[in-house]
Write an enzyme that holds these catalytic residues in place. Structure first.
Site, PDB file in Angstrom:
ATOM      1  CG  HIS A  69      -2.177  -0.822   0.971  1.00 38.15           C
ATOM      2  ND1 HIS A  69      -3.455  -0.338   1.110  1.00 38.15           N
ATOM      3  CD2 HIS A  69      -2.325  -2.114   0.588  1.00 38.15           C
ATOM      4  CE1 HIS A  69      -4.332  -1.284   0.832  1.00 38.15           C
ATOM      5  NE2 HIS A  69      -3.678  -2.378   0.527  1.00 38.15           N
ATOM      6  N   GLY A  75       4.543   6.072  -4.499  1.00 36.58           N
ATOM      7  CA  GLY A  75       5.832   5.392  -4.456  1.00 36.58           C
ATOM      8  C   GLY A  75       6.221   4.972  -3.047  1.00 36.58           C
ATOM      9  CD  GLU A  90      -0.405   7.562   0.942  1.00 38.37           C
ATOM     10  OE1 GLU A  90      -0.098   6.381   1.153  1.00 38.37           O
ATOM     11  OE2 GLU A  90       0.360   8.364   0.383  1.00 38.37           O
ATOM     12  CB  THR A 197       1.097 -17.593   0.584  1.00 40.37           C
ATOM     13  OG1 THR A 197       1.344 -18.772   1.339  1.00 40.37           O
ATOM     14  CG2 THR A 197       2.254 -16.649   0.822  1.00 40.37           C
ATOM     15  CG  ASP A 249       2.902 -22.442   1.919  1.00 47.85           C
ATOM     16  OD1 ASP A 249       2.058 -21.666   1.400  1.00 47.85           O
ATOM     17  OD2 ASP A 249       2.593 -23.255   2.806  1.00 47.85           O
TER      18      ASP A 249
END
Ligand code: HEM
Length: 321
Positions: A69, A75, A90, A197, A249
């Site tokens: 984010h 950037g 933000e 994951t 993983d």
């Protein structure tokens, strides 16, 4: 004349405010950027992240998502950590507010640890500490250990209006459109999505798919009905990788092949023939995923990098100096 100059300056600032970050500016970044001024930096940050992760299983996924984010908006300049007195920042945007406090706290404690070393005090940017902490969150969850390029300066500006983050309902074209705006490829996007994951999503992000999306494995749908019982699901959540939610993983990709992707944007990677090959490859070869993920994180970490000319090394990650 004075008024004209003021208007011109205001317009210039406004234009800066809405412009997306320049896609790539990684030339001045280097893994050994702090080798002289803060030689123990990597160890200090890793120890702090290790402590945060031991304290809460939410810390690793929250820190990894925080890095995305940050880089995706203005950037990689730690603008996501800024607090504006008027609330126009933000993290209080619709997309930012779901970022979990554990991610911010992990970076804050790593920054405090870095600044408690007299040699390093106020030398290392919040943006770099966040990049290191995200890598450590991955590594400490079982994922790849990779070199992090350093030398980012912190931004001074954060506004709610500049927040544009991909949504869980996106299809492949929308995902590609977003990532190409950051200077990243479809291949980068598929590898970076493997971040799912670890961690979880609130029912609001996927509940609408349960029973409505034919691609979803029926047993998985039943499981999700238990996590999000109807409209009363406020506060409910499910793991993005139901098989091994705390372990970094390649199960995320194996899930997609079985119709067990949680977000529509996850399942889209397998549904669309243009991205299915990469999903199959990562599902079969964890080493390939780890290598590509590390490379894509490095490219993500180059987005919109600031220099001393347009940034600073923040003393407190929450406020400009
Ligand atoms: C490809 C486009 C992406 C979409 C549409 C997307 C969307 C989402 C959504 C909707 C959530 C759940 C948020 C919540 O419930 O509050 C989430 C969680 C998460 N995302 Fe993404 N994401 C994307 C890419 C990424 C990338 C590139 C990363 C990091 C490299 C990332 C890391 C994470 C992590 C670790 C979580 C779990 C957070 C936690 O448990 O606190 N995501 N994402």
């Amino acid at each position: 004349m004075r008024r004209l100059r003021f208007l011109l300056a205001a317009f210039f600032l406004l234009a800066l405010d809405v412009l997306p970050p320049p896609p790539m500016a990684g030339a001045q970044l280097a893994p050994d950027y702090y080798a002289v001024v803060c030689p123990d930096l990597e160890g200090i940050v890793r120890d702090a992240v290790r402590m945060a992760v031991a304290h809460s299983p939410v810390a690793a996924p929250a820190t990894l998502r925080l890095f995305f984010h940050d880089c995706a908006v203005r950037g990689c300049d730690a603008s996501i950590m800024l607090i504006n007195p008027d609330g126009d920042d933000e993290w209080r945007s619709l997309d930012g507010i779901t970022l979990k406090p554990e991610g911010f706290n992990t970076v804050m404690s790593a920054k405090a640890a870095v600044d408690s070393d007299p040699q390093c005090r106020y030398m290392v940017s919040c943006a770099d500490i966040l990049a290191l902490a995200a890598r450590d969150a991955v590594f400490l969850s079982g994922g790849p250990d990779y070199q992090v390029e350093l030398g980012r300066y912190d931004g001074r500006v954060s506004t709610e209006a500049s927040v544009l983050i991909p949504h869980g309902s996106f299809d492949l074209d929308q995902l590609n459109g977003f990532f190409s705006g950051l200077g990243l490829s479809q291949a980068d996007m598929i590898a970076l999505s493997g971040a799912h994951t670890i961690g979880a999503a609130s029912c609001g992000f996927f509940g609408y798919r349960v029973g409505a999306d034919a691609a979803m494995d029926p047993a998985f749908a039943d499981q999700l009905r238990g996590s999000c019982p109807g409209a009363a699901a406020a506060g409910g959540f499910a793991f993005l990788d139901a098989a091994t939610p705390l372990r970094f993983d390649n199960e995320y990709y194996r899930n997609l092949r079985a119709g067990r992707g949680l977000l529509a944007s996850d399942q889209a990677l397998y549904a669309d023939a243009r991205s299915r090959g990469a999903v199959d490859r990562y599902a079969a070869d964890q080493g390939a995923f780890f290598g590509d993920f590390a490379a894509a994180m490095t490219r993500l970490g180059r987005v919109g990098v600031r220099t001393a000319d347009d940034g600073e090394v923040r003393r407190d990650c929450r406020f400009p100096n």
